[in-house]
Design an enzyme around this catalytic site. Structure first.
Site, PDB file in Angstrom:
ATOM      1  CB  CYS A   1      21.992 -82.645  60.234  1.00 42.72           C
ATOM      2  SG  CYS A   1      23.788 -82.796  60.373  1.00 42.72           S
TER       3      CYS A   1
ATOM      4  CB  CYS B   1      27.221 -84.092  59.315  1.00 45.70           C
ATOM      5  SG  CYS B   1      26.705 -82.894  58.067  1.00 45.70           S
TER       6      CYS B   1
ATOM      7  CB  CYS C   1      27.086 -79.103  58.563  1.00 42.76           C
ATOM      8  SG  CYS C   1      26.211 -79.727  60.023  1.00 42.76           S
TER       9      CYS C   1
ATOM     10  CG  HIS D   1      35.332 -33.453  40.508  1.00 44.77           C
ATOM     11  ND1 HIS D   1      34.472 -33.305  39.448  1.00 44.77           N
ATOM     12  CD2 HIS D   1      36.590 -33.420  39.978  1.00 44.77           C
ATOM     13  CE1 HIS D   1      35.173 -33.192  38.326  1.00 44.77           C
ATOM     14  NE2 HIS D   1      36.454 -33.266  38.620  1.00 44.77           N
TER      15      HIS D   1
ATOM     16  CB  CYS E   1      32.869 -35.446  37.098  1.00 51.90           C
ATOM     17  SG  CYS E   1      31.985 -35.362  38.674  1.00 51.90           S
TER      18      CYS E   1
ATOM     19  CB  CYS F   1      22.785 -79.521  57.886  1.00 51.62           C
ATOM     20  SG  CYS F   1      23.815 -80.840  57.191  1.00 51.62           S
TER      21      CYS F   1
END
Length: 372
Positions: free
Chosen positions: A238, A191, A188, A319, A48, A235
Site C-alpha cells: 500500500c 490489501c 495488512c 532459593h 543455587c 505496508c
C-alpha cells in the site's frame, strides 16, 4: 575457630553421606539405572541458581552426551565449556552411584568471565541459563573458526580465511538441541498482504496468568494483536501506514524446548520486581498448537524431563531447586541434597491459587524433550 570450621564441615559431609545412602536404598540396587549417577552440588554462597540449572541440563540427555563427547576431544585452554565438561565427566565417572561434588572450578570460572555472577548475591536462573547456552555456542563457533584458520594456514591458503566473512556463524550442537524458530506474521487489513519475519530462539519466555496451564500461556503467546492508531503498520504494497493484525507462531520446534515462565514483574508503585506465584499447570506430555502453516514438525510431542523451581517471594531473594526425570522416576536436587519424589509431587510446584501469599515453590524454567 579452625577446629569449629572443621567440625562443621565434617558434620555437613556426614549429613550428605547419610542422604546419599538413604537415596541408594530408596531406589534399590536392582532398580538403580546402569551407568547413572545422582550427585548433589555444593553451594558456594547463593549459587543455587547455577546448581539447579546445571542439574536440569545434566538430565537433558542430548546435551549431556554432547558435553561428554566434547570432553573426550583434545584439550583446549580452560574456559566455561571445558570447566562444564570436566564437571559432567566427574559426575558420570564416579565410582559411587550417589554423593556430592563441589563445582568449584566451574563457579570460579563463571565468576571470572562474567561480573554479573562475580558476587555472593542471588542471581536469576534464567539469565544464567541464557548466558551459559550462548557462551557455549560462541566458544564452539570460535573453535571451529580457529580450526578452519589453522587448516588453511597448514595448506598455505591464508588469503581465503577472510572469504565470505559476512556469512552468519555456523550452527553448533547447542543450536541443534535448543534452537527453534518463531515467525512473526503481519497481515495488512487493507490489501490482505501477509509479511513474515523469522526469529531464532534458544528458550521461549511466556507470560503467566492465574489458574491456567502452560498450554494456555503458549496460546496467549500467539494471540493476534491489532496494530492501529499510532501503532499502524507500514505496508510495502500500500506504500502507507495501515491497520494490521500481527501474531507470533512457532515455525520450527526444537529438540529440547526450554520454557521460561515470566514470574517476576516490575511493580511501578513498589519500584521493584515482585513474584507472580500464579498456579500454572505444566503437563508431563506437551504438544504445541500455535505452529505456523509451514512448520517443519508441527506434530512433535514432548516429555517433561526437568524443572527449575524458584522458592521464595522475589528474584533476588529465595532459593532454586531442580526436579528431574531419570529413567522412570523423579528426583529433587536441592544443592547437595538429592531425594526421590513421586510424580504426583510435581503438582506442588505449579504455584498458588491464592494471591494473598507471594511465597511459593513455583516452576520457573521447564525443559521438554521431544520423543523423535
Amino acid at each position: 575457630m579452625e577446629i569449629l570450621m572443621t567440625v562443621s564441615k565434617f558434620a555437613s559431609f556426614c549429613t550428605m553421606g547419610a542422604n546419599a545412602s538413604a537415596l541408594e536404598k530408596e531406589i534399590g540396587s536392582e532398580q538403580f539405572p546402569v551407568n547413572e549417577h545422582y550427585f548433589g552440588l555444593v553451594n558456594f554462597g547463593n549459587t543455587c541458581y547455577c546448581n539447579s540449572v546445571l542439574q536440569a541440563l545434566y538430565f537433558c540427555r542430548p546435551f549431556r552426551e554432547k558435553i561428554l563427547a566434547y570432553r573426550s576431544q583434545p584439550r583446549r585452554k580452560e574456559n566455561l565449556l571445558t570447566c562444564l565438561a570436566d564437571l559432567f565427566h566427574s559426575i558420570a565417572n564416579q565410582k559411587r552411584k550417589v554423593g556430592v561434588i563441589p563445582p568449584k572450578k566451574f563457579i570460579t570460572r563463571l565468576r571470572k568471565e562474567n561480573e554479573l555472577f562475580d558476587n555472593y548475591m542471588q542471581q536469576d536462573a534464567h539469565e544464567f541459563l541464557n548466558y551459559l547456552l550462548n557462551t557455549i555456542a560462541d566458544l564452539l563457533q570460535e573453535e571451529r573458526k580457529q580450526d578452519k584458520t589453522n587448516g588453511r594456514l597448514a595448506n598455505g591458503s591464508l588469503d581465503s580465511q577472510n572469504h565470505n566473512s559476512n556469512a552468519p556463524p555456523p550452527s553448533t550442537w547447542v543450536h541443534e538441541i535448543f534452537q527453534g524458530t518463531l515467525t512473526n506474521e503481519t497481515r495488512c487489513l487493507t490489501c490482505e498482504t501477509i509479511s513474515s519475519k523469522d526469529e531464532d530462539f534458544l528458550d521461549l519466555s511466556v507470560d503467566v496468568e492465574q489458574n491456567t496451564s502452560i498450554t494456555h500461556c503458549l496460546r496467549g503467546f500467539s494471540n493476534t494483536e491489532t496494530l492501529c492508531s499510532e501503532y499502524k503498520y507500514y505496508c510495502e504494497e500500500c506504500r502507507s501506514k495501515q491497520e494490521a493484525h500481527k501474531r507470533m507462531r512457532v515455525k520450527k520446534l526444537p529438540m529440547i524446548l526450554a520454557l521460561h515462565l515470566k514470574r517476576f514483574k516490575y511493580m511501578e508503585q513498589l519500584q521493584r520486581y515482585t513474584k507472580l506465584s500464579y498456579r500454572v499447570v505444566f503437563p508431563l506430555e506437551l504438544r504445541l498448537f500455535n505452529t505456523s502453516g509451514d512448520a517443519t514438525n508441527p506434530e512433535r510431542l514432548y516429555d517433561l524431563v526437568a524443572v527449575v523451581v524458584h522458592c521464595g517471594s522475589g528474584p533476588n531473594r529465595g532459593h532454586y531447586i531442580a526436579i528431574v526425570k531419570s529413567h522412570d522416576f523423579w528426583l529433587l536436587f536441592d544443592d547437595d541434597i538429592v531425594e526421590k519424589i513421586d510424580a504426583q509431587a510435581i503438582e506442588e510446584f505449579y504455584g498458588l491459587t491464592s494471591e494473598i501469599s507471594k511465597n511459593s515453590e513455583s516452576g520457573y524454567i521447564l525443559f521438554y524433550q521431544s520423543r523423535d
